[in-house]
Design a protein around this motif. Sequence first.
Motif: not given
Length: 86
Positions: A6-11, A15-20, A44-45
């Motif tokens: 889970i990523l978060f952008s302060t900009k 939130y963004y959910v992904g897999s890698a 800014e992620w």
Amino acid sequence: MYFVYILFSTKTRKYYVGSAENLESRLRHHNSGLTPYTKSGAPEWSVRYSETVENRSLALKRELEIKRKKSRRYIEWLIASSGSTG
């Protein structure tokens, strides 16, 4: 090993959910602005949560499980319960 993250952008305050398979590389990709969905939040992620799973299939399954909740509250609970501060 694969990661669900889970990523978060302060900009954008989103939130963004992904897999890698490679989390560091994927974060650089998101912050480069090359991913259409996360472009507006670049550069800014930051990773707020991640979990390791055995393979790609399990990673995609877990990613969809989190996304299906469609809940910012759930995502913030998940982050808080992991002890991660981002």
